[in-house]
Write a protein that holds these residues in place. Sequence first.
Motif, PDB file in Angstrom:
ATOM      1  N   ASN A  76      38.155  40.800  35.855  1.00 52.58           N
ATOM      2  CA  ASN A  76      37.464  41.984  35.148  1.00 52.58           C
ATOM      3  C   ASN A  76      38.020  41.955  33.648  1.00 52.58           C
ATOM      4  OD1 ASN A  76      38.173  45.480  36.026  1.00 52.58           O
ATOM      5  ND2 ASN A  76      36.387  44.518  35.228  1.00 52.58           N
ATOM      6  N   PHE A  77      37.213  41.799  32.882  1.00 50.87           N
ATOM      7  CA  PHE A  77      37.457  41.898  31.142  1.00 50.87           C
ATOM      8  C   PHE A  77      37.274  43.131  30.558  1.00 50.87           C
ATOM      9  CE2 PHE A  77      38.660  37.503  30.826  1.00 50.87           C
ATOM     10  CZ  PHE A  77      38.014  36.694  31.686  1.00 50.87           C
ATOM     11  N   ASN A  78      36.301  43.870  31.257  1.00 49.10           N
ATOM     12  CA  ASN A  78      36.093  45.134  30.779  1.00 49.10           C
ATOM     13  C   ASN A  78      35.542  45.358  29.515  1.00 49.10           C
ATOM     14  OD1 ASN A  78      35.607  47.813  31.388  1.00 49.10           O
ATOM     15  ND2 ASN A  78      37.621  48.635  31.117  1.00 49.10           N
ATOM     16  N   GLU A  91      28.514  39.605  40.540  1.00 46.12           N
ATOM     17  CA  GLU A  91      28.725  39.226  39.323  1.00 46.12           C
ATOM     18  C   GLU A  91      28.265  40.613  38.665  1.00 46.12           C
ATOM     19  OE1 GLU A  91      26.836  36.801  36.008  1.00 46.12           O
ATOM     20  OE2 GLU A  91      27.417  35.793  37.860  1.00 46.12           O
ATOM     21  N   PHE A  92      29.189  41.082  37.577  1.00 43.79           N
ATOM     22  CA  PHE A  92      28.835  42.460  36.849  1.00 43.79           C
ATOM     23  C   PHE A  92      28.694  42.097  35.681  1.00 43.79           C
ATOM     24  CE2 PHE A  92      30.919  43.446  40.846  1.00 43.79           C
ATOM     25  CZ  PHE A  92      30.437  44.558  41.265  1.00 43.79           C
ATOM     26  N   PRO A  93      27.628  41.774  35.007  1.00 44.79           N
ATOM     27  CA  PRO A  93      27.705  41.195  33.607  1.00 44.79           C
ATOM     28  C   PRO A  93      27.681  42.643  32.681  1.00 44.79           C
ATOM     29  CG  PRO A  93      25.620  40.654  34.523  1.00 44.79           C
ATOM     30  CD  PRO A  93      26.346  41.454  35.621  1.00 44.79           C
ATOM     31  N   GLY A  94      28.456  42.745  31.642  1.00 47.14           N
ATOM     32  CA  GLY A  94      28.774  43.638  30.904  1.00 47.14           C
ATOM     33  C   GLY A  94      30.011  44.533  31.243  1.00 47.14           C
ATOM     34  N   ARG A  95      30.110  45.790  30.821  1.00 51.70           N
ATOM     35  CA  ARG A  95      31.244  46.287  30.932  1.00 51.70           C
ATOM     36  C   ARG A  95      31.378  47.290  32.288  1.00 51.70           C
ATOM     37  NH1 ARG A  95      33.386  49.414  25.917  1.00 51.70           N
ATOM     38  NH2 ARG A  95      35.320  48.830  26.557  1.00 51.70           N
ATOM     39  N   TYR A  96      32.029  46.791  33.316  1.00 50.63           N
ATOM     40  CA  TYR A  96      32.134  47.595  34.544  1.00 50.63           C
ATOM     41  C   TYR A  96      33.681  47.625  34.686  1.00 50.63           C
ATOM     42  CZ  TYR A  96      27.316  47.165  35.214  1.00 50.63           C
ATOM     43  OH  TYR A  96      26.029  47.263  35.217  1.00 50.63           O
ATOM     44  N   ASP A  97      34.164  48.515  35.362  1.00 52.12           N
ATOM     45  CA  ASP A  97      35.660  48.579  35.625  1.00 52.12           C
ATOM     46  C   ASP A  97      35.799  48.442  37.195  1.00 52.12           C
ATOM     47  OD1 ASP A  97      38.323  49.164  36.025  1.00 52.12           O
ATOM     48  OD2 ASP A  97      38.350  51.132  35.358  1.00 52.12           O
ATOM     49  N   LEU A  98      36.220  47.522  37.929  1.00 56.28           N
ATOM     50  CA  LEU A  98      36.348  47.245  39.183  1.00 56.28           C
ATOM     51  C   LEU A  98      37.649  47.574  39.721  1.00 56.28           C
ATOM     52  CD1 LEU A  98      34.772  43.615  39.092  1.00 56.28           C
ATOM     53  CD2 LEU A  98      33.600  45.927  39.315  1.00 56.28           C
ATOM     54  N   SER A  99      38.342  48.222  39.174  1.00 52.99           N
ATOM     55  CA  SER A  99      39.572  48.683  39.470  1.00 52.99           C
ATOM     56  C   SER A  99      39.775  49.404  40.941  1.00 52.99           C
ATOM     57  CB  SER A  99      40.670  49.429  38.671  1.00 52.99           C
ATOM     58  OG  SER A  99      40.075  50.525  38.219  1.00 52.99           O
ATOM     59  N   LEU A 100      38.763  50.374  41.015  1.00 55.04           N
ATOM     60  CA  LEU A 100      38.612  51.343  42.120  1.00 55.04           C
ATOM     61  C   LEU A 100      38.256  50.387  43.452  1.00 55.04           C
ATOM     62  CD1 LEU A 100      38.971  53.901  43.747  1.00 55.04           C
ATOM     63  CD2 LEU A 100      36.560  54.574  42.467  1.00 55.04           C
ATOM     64  N   LEU A 102      40.315  49.640  47.016  1.00 55.24           N
ATOM     65  CA  LEU A 102      39.588  50.154  48.145  1.00 55.24           C
ATOM     66  C   LEU A 102      39.782  48.852  49.066  1.00 55.24           C
ATOM     67  CD1 LEU A 102      36.553  52.061  46.913  1.00 55.24           C
ATOM     68  CD2 LEU A 102      38.453  53.001  48.484  1.00 55.24           C
ATOM     69  N   ILE A 103      39.441  47.845  48.632  1.00 54.53           N
ATOM     70  CA  ILE A 103      39.511  46.687  49.519  1.00 54.53           C
ATOM     71  C   ILE A 103      40.728  46.172  49.733  1.00 54.53           C
ATOM     72  CG2 ILE A 103      38.868  43.895  49.300  1.00 54.53           C
ATOM     73  CD1 ILE A 103      36.460  44.872  47.506  1.00 54.53           C
ATOM     74  N   GLY A 104      41.739  46.326  48.630  1.00 51.43           N
ATOM     75  CA  GLY A 104      43.226  45.826  49.055  1.00 51.43           C
ATOM     76  C   GLY A 104      43.813  46.798  50.073  1.00 51.43           C
ATOM     77  N   ASN A 105      43.479  47.924  49.871  1.00 49.94           N
ATOM     78  CA  ASN A 105      44.045  48.827  51.018  1.00 49.94           C
ATOM     79  C   ASN A 105      43.699  48.462  52.244  1.00 49.94           C
ATOM     80  OD1 ASN A 105      45.550  50.354  49.224  1.00 49.94           O
ATOM     81  ND2 ASN A 105      44.100  52.129  48.988  1.00 49.94           N
ATOM     82  N   ALA A 106      42.348  48.237  52.597  1.00 56.23           N
ATOM     83  CA  ALA A 106      41.793  47.885  53.742  1.00 56.23           C
ATOM     84  C   ALA A 106      42.357  46.495  54.464  1.00 56.23           C
ATOM     85  CB  ALA A 106      40.193  47.833  53.855  1.00 56.23           C
ATOM     86  N   ILE A 107      42.703  45.423  53.412  1.00 53.27           N
ATOM     87  CA  ILE A 107      43.137  44.271  54.062  1.00 53.27           C
ATOM     88  C   ILE A 107      44.621  43.939  54.011  1.00 53.27           C
ATOM     89  CG2 ILE A 107      40.748  43.175  53.608  1.00 53.27           C
ATOM     90  CD1 ILE A 107      42.001  41.686  51.250  1.00 53.27           C
ATOM     91  N   GLY A 108      45.308  44.707  53.359  1.00 57.94           N
ATOM     92  CA  GLY A 108      46.713  44.735  53.106  1.00 57.94           C
ATOM     93  C   GLY A 108      47.105  44.008  52.105  1.00 57.94           C
TER      94      GLY A 108
END
Length: 126
Positions: A84-86, A107-116, A120-126
């Motif tokens: 995530n380069f943002n 793949e998210f070309p351009g400006r996207y913030d994937l932190s949320l 969510l995924i991190g909380n679910a898989i530990g």
Amino acid sequence: MIDFKDSRFIITDKKSNTNVHKNIQAMLNDEERVVEFYVSEKFPVPSEILFTTKRIIICTYEDPELPIFSFLPYSKFIAFSVKNFNQDELENELELYSYYINKMSFEFPGRYDLSLIAKLIGNAIG
């Protein structure tokens, strides 16, 4: 149907969560809400990709009248990575790994913030 073996989705647009189709809204679990809503055009057929508070919902349109829904609970993934380069010129990428589907990439070309999404995924898989 989606072939989940090493699937890759290239996001072409971000949509407002208020534009989520009522068929999808009706499939959400209690206390589940859509967090991010994207469109992917490069998959063999157009797709809508929703990241909810509990899972990924992928709606593919092989036939516009008969969409196919796929549900991927975050808790079934065993690992993930985020690039995530943002920044506008750089791509952002989310890779998810599972015993069942090997690797799935978004793949998210351009400006996207994937932190949320990562949270969510991190909380679910530990």
